[in-house]
Design an enzyme around this catalytic site. Structure first.
Site, PDB file in Angstrom:
ATOM      1  N   GLU A  80       0.832  -1.207   0.000  1.00  0.00           N
ATOM      2  CA  GLU A  80       0.000   0.000   0.000  1.00  0.00           C
ATOM      3  C   GLU A  80       0.863   1.251   0.000  1.00  0.00           C
ATOM      4  O   GLU A  80       0.548   2.248  -0.674  1.00  0.00           O
ATOM      5  CB  GLU A  80      -0.899   0.024   1.254  1.00  0.00           C
ATOM      6  CG  GLU A  80      -1.875  -1.143   1.359  1.00  0.00           C
ATOM      7  CD  GLU A  80      -1.277  -2.340   2.085  1.00  0.00           C
ATOM      8  OE1 GLU A  80      -0.080  -2.619   1.895  1.00  0.00           O
ATOM      9  OE2 GLU A  80      -2.010  -3.002   2.826  1.00  0.00           O
ATOM     10  N   ARG A  97      13.010 -23.770  -5.532  1.00  0.00           N
ATOM     11  CA  ARG A  97      13.881 -23.498  -4.378  1.00  0.00           C
ATOM     12  C   ARG A  97      13.927 -22.003  -4.087  1.00  0.00           C
ATOM     13  O   ARG A  97      13.916 -21.580  -2.935  1.00  0.00           O
ATOM     14  CB  ARG A  97      15.313 -23.975  -4.662  1.00  0.00           C
ATOM     15  CG  ARG A  97      15.541 -25.461  -4.510  1.00  0.00           C
ATOM     16  CD  ARG A  97      17.032 -25.736  -4.663  1.00  0.00           C
ATOM     17  NE  ARG A  97      17.359 -27.143  -4.660  1.00  0.00           N
ATOM     18  CZ  ARG A  97      18.598 -27.619  -4.846  1.00  0.00           C
ATOM     19  NH1 ARG A  97      19.603 -26.795  -5.081  1.00  0.00           N
ATOM     20  NH2 ARG A  97      18.820 -28.913  -4.817  1.00  0.00           N
ATOM     21  N   PHE A 127      13.357 -40.728   4.291  1.00  0.00           N
ATOM     22  CA  PHE A 127      12.819 -39.473   4.807  1.00  0.00           C
ATOM     23  C   PHE A 127      11.497 -39.136   4.126  1.00  0.00           C
ATOM     24  O   PHE A 127      10.570 -38.643   4.768  1.00  0.00           O
ATOM     25  CB  PHE A 127      13.846 -38.348   4.609  1.00  0.00           C
ATOM     26  CG  PHE A 127      13.551 -37.127   5.433  1.00  0.00           C
ATOM     27  CD1 PHE A 127      13.651 -37.172   6.818  1.00  0.00           C
ATOM     28  CD2 PHE A 127      13.175 -35.940   4.827  1.00  0.00           C
ATOM     29  CE1 PHE A 127      13.386 -36.039   7.576  1.00  0.00           C
ATOM     30  CE2 PHE A 127      12.901 -34.808   5.587  1.00  0.00           C
ATOM     31  CZ  PHE A 127      13.012 -34.859   6.968  1.00  0.00           C
TER      32      PHE A 127
END
Ligand code: AOF
Ligand code: ZN
Length: 364
Positions: free
Chosen positions: A46, A178, A300
């Site tokens: 803004e 990334r 993982f």
């Protein structure tokens, strides 16, 4: 509002941990001011738009992709700036879920006699900040898991060789992702096996991104490594490169780090003495990480999925076959019925160079 959303997106490489916000000021059917938030600590959308509009903002309408802020953060409240500039009407795409704002910005404007509405292009505005909004609403970051595989779902040969299954084009696409993440997450297993950099290399970004994201403003996502056994040592590249590197460990150990390395200490998960991943994500939320981009091996990936932590799976599939001996994508607790198989819905499907890219949402 559509233009404001377009502007907001220009900030997507640099605003973390702040949201992407765009603002357009209109008077007599003409745009007299435009702005977006560039980086945390800098002026909000803004303020940038008001600066362009100058005195002309008096009596104008401001379109903002997020409710104007009402609090003193790193910068003063945008609601006050709009009121002081004499803006007559404010249209916000959505409320700011930040508990410090959460309706107070719109209320402040209303109380000052500004005509206020919200809910315009709300779905598009939500998409601008999936990570920031998730963190504000739940305390957890938004987690994207990236995997690359062959047509038969294999990520590496039995020997461990995995560079490179997917194409250059796919790897460039990964660089683009990334660059937008707050953090990149990997494991000591991957670090010890591949000695990866897990950073953003500006030269490898797509050309259309380079034109809006100058090299001088390059921000390195924080590199986070789960390292419950303290196996990561200063010899690994990931600890030496520019930018912060956080080691998620279960016990502290000092080393002579070259880079900006610190530890996050966590309890173990009780299953395989790895770090507790849910607690890790809560810690990352507390440390203002909006989005986590995970690149890792099958163990993982399986652990993240089984912990219900994957918000989005981004899978690059190269049209080659590696055969049954090769390694798979996910190590899971053995399934005894197909009904136990994790399922996904396809959010998008695209060809990237010679590869296929599928974005999937787990159906937890
Ligand atoms: C806006 N316009 O362009 C942005 C907003 O520490 P600060 O002062 O930068 O405030 C950050 C908070 O302000 C952020 O968490 C979010 O709630 C809001 N971001 N608000 O009116 C903007 N970036
Ligand atoms: Zn603001």
């Amino acid at each position: 509002m559509r233009r404001a959303i377009e502007l907001a997106a220009f900030g997507r490489f640099t605003t973390s941990p702040n949201p992407n916000v765009g603002c357009v000021i209109v008077k007599n059917g003409k745009i007299i001011g435009e702005g977006y938030h560039h980086h945390a600590g800098g002026p909000h959308a803004e303020v940038n738009a008001l600066n362009m509009a100058g005195d002309n903002a008096k009596g104008a309408t401001a379109y903002v992709t997020l409710e104007p802020c009402s609090h003193f953060g790193k910068t003063p409240p945008c609601a006050d700036a709009l009121i002081n500039a004499g803006v007559k009407r404010v249209v916000a795409a959505m409320q700011d879920p930040n508990p410090q704002v959460a309706g107070r910005g719109l209320h402040k404007l209303l109380s000052a006699g500004v005509d206020v509405s919200h809910g315009v292009l709300m779905q598009e505005a939500e998409k601008l900040n999936v990570g920031f909004f998730k963190r504000m609403r739940t305390g957890f970051p938004y987690i994207q898991l990236k995997l690359g595989a062959s047509l038969d779902g294999k990520t590496a040969l039995a020997t461990g060789e995995s560079q490179w299954i997917t194409s250059r084009a796919s790897r460039q696409d990964v660089q683009n992702y990334r660059a937008q993440a707050s953090a990149i997450l990997t494991t000591s297993e991957t670090v010890l096996a591949d000695n990866p950099s897990m950073n953003v290399r500006w030269d490898e970004l797509s050309d259309n991104i380079k034109t809006i994201y100058p090299k001088e403003t390059l921000r390195q996502p924080i590199r986070i490594i789960t390292d419950s056994q303290n196996r990561v040592t200063p010899e690994y590249k990931i600890t030496q490169l520019a930018g912060e590197c956080w080691l998620a460990r279960t016990r502290s150990e000092n080393s002579d780090w070259q880079g900006d390395v610190s530890e996050i200490l966590l309890p173990t998960n009780g299953k395989n003495s790895g770090v507790d991943l849910v607690l890790l994500m809560m810690q990352l939320g507390k440390r203002n990480i909006n989005t986590v981009w995970a690149e890792c091996g099958a163990h993982f990936a399986g652990a993240l999925l089984e912990a219900g932590l994957v918000d989005e799976l981004i899978l690059y599939i190269a049209p080659k076959i590696l055969g049954d001996d090769a390694r798979g994508l996910f190590t899971l607790t053995p399934l005894s019925a197909l009904s136990q198989a994790p399922e996904f819905t396809i959010a998008s499907l695209e060809q990237i160079g010679p590869d296929i890219k599928v974005c999937l949402k787990p159906r937890y």
